[in-house]
Structures are given as structure tokens and as C-alpha cells.
Design a protein around this motif. Structure first.
Motif, short mmCIF file in Angstrom:
data_model
loop_
_atom_site.label_atom_id
_atom_site.label_comp_id
_atom_site.label_asym_id
_atom_site.label_seq_id
_atom_site.Cartn_x
_atom_site.Cartn_y
_atom_site.Cartn_z
N THR A 177 0.97 17.92 -2.13
CA THR A 177 0.81 18.14 -3.58
C THR A 177 -0.53 18.77 -3.96
O THR A 177 -0.66 19.35 -5.04
CB THR A 177 0.96 16.81 -4.35
OG1 THR A 177 -0.05 15.88 -3.89
CG2 THR A 177 2.33 16.22 -4.15
N TYR A 188 11.04 4.87 -1.70
CA TYR A 188 10.66 5.76 -0.61
C TYR A 188 11.55 7.01 -0.60
O TYR A 188 11.07 8.14 -0.45
CB TYR A 188 10.78 5.04 0.73
CG TYR A 188 9.51 4.41 1.22
CD1 TYR A 188 8.52 5.18 1.83
CD2 TYR A 188 9.27 3.05 1.06
CE1 TYR A 188 7.34 4.60 2.29
CE2 TYR A 188 8.09 2.46 1.51
CZ TYR A 188 7.13 3.24 2.11
OH TYR A 188 5.96 2.68 2.55
N LYS A 210 0.84 -1.19 0.00
CA LYS A 210 0.00 0.00 0.00
C LYS A 210 0.88 1.25 0.00
O LYS A 210 1.96 1.26 0.59
CB LYS A 210 -0.89 -0.02 1.25
CG LYS A 210 -1.80 1.19 1.37
CD LYS A 210 -2.58 1.14 2.69
CE LYS A 210 -3.41 2.41 2.85
NZ LYS A 210 -4.13 2.41 4.15
N TYR A 211 0.44 2.31 -0.70
CA TYR A 211 1.21 3.55 -0.75
C TYR A 211 1.05 4.28 0.58
O TYR A 211 0.07 4.99 0.81
CB TYR A 211 0.73 4.41 -1.92
CG TYR A 211 1.51 5.70 -2.09
CD1 TYR A 211 2.90 5.70 -2.15
CD2 TYR A 211 0.85 6.92 -2.19
CE1 TYR A 211 3.62 6.87 -2.32
CE2 TYR A 211 1.56 8.10 -2.35
CZ TYR A 211 2.95 8.06 -2.41
OH TYR A 211 3.65 9.24 -2.57
N THR A 212 2.03 4.10 1.45
CA THR A 212 1.92 4.61 2.82
C THR A 212 2.10 6.13 2.92
O THR A 212 1.82 6.72 3.95
CB THR A 212 2.97 3.93 3.72
OG1 THR A 212 4.25 4.06 3.13
CG2 THR A 212 2.66 2.46 3.89
N GLU A 271 0.45 8.25 1.24
CA GLU A 271 -0.75 8.82 0.62
C GLU A 271 -1.22 10.11 1.31
O GLU A 271 -1.49 11.12 0.65
CB GLU A 271 -1.87 7.78 0.63
CG GLU A 271 -3.12 8.25 -0.11
CD GLU A 271 -4.17 7.15 -0.20
OE1 GLU A 271 -5.24 7.43 -0.78
OE2 GLU A 271 -3.93 6.04 0.31
N TRP A 272 -1.32 10.09 2.65
CA TRP A 272 -1.85 11.28 3.34
C TRP A 272 -0.93 12.48 3.18
O TRP A 272 -1.38 13.56 2.79
CB TRP A 272 -2.04 10.97 4.82
CG TRP A 272 -2.56 12.16 5.59
CD1 TRP A 272 -3.85 12.58 5.67
CD2 TRP A 272 -1.78 13.10 6.34
NE1 TRP A 272 -3.94 13.72 6.43
CE2 TRP A 272 -2.68 14.07 6.85
CE3 TRP A 272 -0.42 13.23 6.62
CZ2 TRP A 272 -2.25 15.15 7.62
CZ3 TRP A 272 0.00 14.29 7.40
CH2 TRP A 272 -0.91 15.24 7.88
N ASP A 321 1.37 12.95 1.02
CA ASP A 321 1.45 13.29 -0.40
C ASP A 321 0.29 14.20 -0.79
O ASP A 321 0.47 15.24 -1.45
CB ASP A 321 1.45 12.01 -1.23
CG ASP A 321 1.76 12.25 -2.70
OD1 ASP A 321 1.36 13.32 -3.22
OD2 ASP A 321 2.38 11.39 -3.33
N LEU A 322 -0.92 13.83 -0.38
CA LEU A 322 -2.11 14.61 -0.71
C LEU A 322 -2.05 16.01 -0.09
O LEU A 322 -2.39 17.01 -0.75
CB LEU A 322 -3.36 13.87 -0.19
CG LEU A 322 -4.72 14.53 -0.48
CD1 LEU A 322 -4.98 14.59 -1.97
CD2 LEU A 322 -5.84 13.77 0.22
N GLU A 346 2.07 11.05 11.99
CA GLU A 346 2.24 10.47 10.66
C GLU A 346 3.70 10.08 10.41
O GLU A 346 3.98 9.03 9.82
CB GLU A 346 1.80 11.50 9.61
CG GLU A 346 1.63 10.94 8.21
CD GLU A 346 0.47 9.97 8.07
OE1 GLU A 346 0.49 9.15 7.13
OE2 GLU A 346 -0.45 10.02 8.92
#
Length: 399
Positions: free
Chosen positions: A15, A71, A4-6, A8-9, A11-12, A43
Motif C-alpha cells: 500500500t 484475514y 497483533k496485525y500480522t 503489517e509488513w 501491507d506496508l 513472510e
């Protein structure tokens, strides 16, 4: 099974949410900023934990290497974007600026975590991206200012403090437009600063060295200024002793402990300089050899038949050797074994050469006695001969 793309949070958030090109950041409320800010630390810790679990879940080195590099690269891309967000942040929105700073610091710590914990899977010789280098230097600068205050309180030697911290300041203040800094160099600076921060009592003596000296030796801190300082302090301690024997004992104790100290493999402050262990090891050997020769010249042998050498004797076609009979015997024997000197036999070599030699305490030497001694060499004589030959090598290299 794909992971899973860990990221994600985070990054969102970087970006999209805080990106002025995709979101009207002026519409973000203080409550939203506070909510994001409160999650950043959690996080970071969660990402570190998840990465460790993913690595330990893999069995093949290639898979681990690929995961770590992915990573590492992703975090550098996010750091670039976070830095851009910070530069484009509305000047009056201090809360938003603080949030961007927190995210940049979080990403820098995650990158440091990977570089320290999993550095064997990274290409550390690669050049550090400019943005990442700039962010890293700012983080180092903040920590370094605090560290300096701490060291001033704990170390009662301003010269020593300057010697330790100057390389860090030089690295941070390098204003080259396109600096060629590798990940390996950056990692060393980060590790040095971190270890210095963890040092609770730098002046505490552990054996014959302080904790700060032990740390610098462990990290291969091969600064020329440090090596000069280190040898000067040792020379002062050694010269405070009265007799040559006491001076040798003092230096031998320091040399023994120096050789037993732990060293972290594969790291160095200045790659273009000599390794600290090599440089200081050579200094110890030269100083011990010098004291050994002084002691040898100062003591007359207990031999009733030995006749001290005079200037008149040297003029009578005799070559004066500062090595002892036992030490010269080792050199002649090895020259015969390696066929550097060739004669009918080893006995012939000794018979031809020895009559032309003398020592500071004896004019006429027995070739037969010297040949016999070449078969029963003492460890100390071997060490002196080896060190003498090494000094000859060093001298030849200077020609």
C-alpha cells in the motif's frame, strides 16, 4: 486480548512502498527490490503459521469465523492494490514488475491456504471479486500448462486427458465481462488442479479403477463427458465377458468398489448437473437389472409342472409380467400394506389378481403360492423390485 496485525509488513510494502500514488517507485533500487523479494516467501510461511496459531488459540466458533473472514477480506483488498501497482509499474523496470508478480502470487497462495484450510468459516457462495478472479485464473493458467505436459507423458489416452482438463480451460478462458463465479466454484477448480499435480501415477490401477478415476470420483467430477467415458469403458470391459453370469459378476465387482470409494462431501464440478455418485449409481443399477432380466429369460425353471408361455397364451386374457413370481408377490403385498389396493384381505387381493398374470415360463400361477412367497423375500428380489419401481418413477417424470 486483541491480536497483533500480522499483515503489517506485506501491507506496508503493497500500500505504500510499491504504490505509485504514494511513492516514487522509480527511486527504488535493485538492492531494495532484492531485499523485499527475498523476504516474500518467508513472510508467506510465517503468516500461515501465525494464522494457524491464532485460530487454535480461540475456543468460540464465532471468534474463529470473524478472524478468518477478516484475514480473507484484508488479503483480497491487498491483492486489488498489488494488481493496481502492477498495472501502473514503469514498463522498463522489469525487476519491479517481477517483485509485483511475486507479491501477487504470494497473496493468491495465502488466499488459497485460507480457502482450503478454513473454508467452513467462509461464505463460499459469495461472488469472487473481479480482480481476485483474474489473478486466480492467471495462476491457474500457468499451472495448467505444466500439468498438461505431465499428463500427456503419464496418461496414454488423449481423449481422457481432454475430458479432465477441458473444464479447467473453460473456466480460465471464460471471457464474460462480469462473471458470476462463487468462491466455492473457484475453490473447486484450484483443488482439482492441485490434486492432479500431486498425482504421481495416474494410470496405476488401485483395485479395478485407476488412480485418476479414483481422484475424479472423490472430487465429484460430474462432467457429462467424463460420465459417458467412464460408463463406455466399463461397458467394454463387461461386454468382453462371454456369458451373462460373467458379465454380471464383472459389473457387480465394479459397482461394489465404486460404492466403497471415498468422496469429499459438499463439492461438485457442475452444481446444475446430477451428482456423480447418483448418476453412475443409477447406471449401474439399470445395467444390472437388464442383465438380470436377460439371465432370467434365458434360464428355464426346474419345475416339471411349469408350462412355458406362448404368444397364444398371452392372447387368452393373460398379462405377461417380466418379473418373477417372488418379485410380483412383494409388489402386491406392499400395495396391500400401504392400502394402495383395498380388499377384504390380502388373500383376496392375490386371489383376484394373480389368475390374470403369467411369467415368461409359466402360464398359470398359484395365488396361494405367490402370497406365501411374499413373506420370505430374498435380498436380490427386493433389489430388483426397488430398481423396477425407480425406473417407473424415472419414466413418469419424463411424461
Amino acid at each position: 486480548m486483541p491480536h497483533k496485525y500480522t499483515l503489517e509488513w506485506i501491507d506496508l510494502v503493497i500500500t505504500v512502498t510499491l504504490n505509485p500514488k504514494k511513492t516514487d517507485v522509480s527511486e527504488i533500487t535493485d538492492t531494495q527490490i532484492e531485499a523485499i523479494l527475498s523476504r516474500v516467501t518467508d513472510e508467506k510461511e510465517k503468516l500461515e503459521s501465525q494464522l494457524k496459531h491464532q485460530v487454535f488459540g480461540l475456543t468460540k466458533q464465532k471468534q474463529i469465523e470473524l478472524l478468518i473472514k477478516q484475514y480473507h477480506s484484508a488479503l483480497i483488498v491487498l491483492l486489488d492494490q498489488a494488481f493496481e501497482n502492477q498495472n501502473n509499474c514503469p514498463a522498463k523496470n522489469q525487476a519491479l514488475k517481477n517483485l509485483n508478480k511475486a507479491l501477487i502470487s504470494c497473496l493468491d497462495e495465502l488466499l488459497s491456504f485460507i480457502e482450503v484450510r478454513f473454508n467452513q468459516y467462509l461464505s463460499l457462495e459469495q461472488r469472487v471479486p473481479v480482480t481476485y478472479l483474474l489473478v486466480s485464473k492467471k495462476e491457474l493458467q500457468k499451472k495448467l500448462n505444466k500439468l498438461k505436459e505431465t499428463l500427456v507423458e503419464k496418461v496414454n489416452d488423449q481423449q481422457f486427458i481432454d475430458i479432465v482438463l477441458n473444464p479447467l480451460y473453460a473456466f480460465i478462458n471464460d471471457l464474460k465481462e462480469n462473471p458470476e463465479v462463487s468462491f466455492k466454484e473457484l475453490l473447486y477448480q484450484k483443488e482439482l488442479l492441485k490434486e492432479l499435480e500431486l498425482l504421481e501415477n495416474p494410470e496405476k490401477e488401485i483395485g479395478v479403477y485407476t488412480a485418476l478415476n479414483e481422484l475424479l470420483i472423490y472430487l465429484n467430477f460430474n462432467s457429462k463427458a467424463y460420465m459417458d467415458y467412464f460408463t463406455k469403458k466399463l461397458a467394454e470391459k463387461t461386454n468382453s465377458k462371454e456369458t451373462i453370469t460373467e458379465k454380471m459378476d464383472e459389473l457387480l465387482i465394479h459397482y461394489k468398489v465404486f460404492n466403497q470409494l471415498h468422496r469429499k462431501p459438499g463439492i461438485v464440478l457442475n452444481p446444475q448437473y446430477a451428482d456423480l455418485k447418483t448418476a453412475l449409481g443409477k447406471w449401474f443399477k439399470h445395467e444390472l437389472f437388464y442383465l438380470e432380466k436377460k439371465r432370467h429369460l434365458a434360464i428355464m425353471p426346474m419345475d416339471e409342472n411349469a408350462v412355458p408361455v406362448t404368444t397364444k397364451d398371452i392372447k387368452k386374457h393373460k398379462i405377461l409380467s417380466m418379473l418373477s413370481v417372488d418379485q410380483m408377490a412383494l409388489i402386491l403385498r406392499s400395495a396391500d400394506d400401504l392400502k394402495i389396493l383395498i380388499a377384504r384381505s390380502m388373500n383376496a387381493i392375490f386371489k383376484t389378481i394373480v389368475p390374470h398374470l403369467s411369467t415368461p415360463h409359466q402360464v398359470d400361477l398359484s395365488y396361494d403360492s405367490m402370497r406365501s412367497k411374499s413373506y420370505s423375500a430374498e435380498t436380490r428380489d427386493k433389489e430388483i423390485v426397488i430398481d423396477t419401481l425407480q425406473q417407473m418413477i424415472d419414466k413418469i417424470q419424463e411424461y
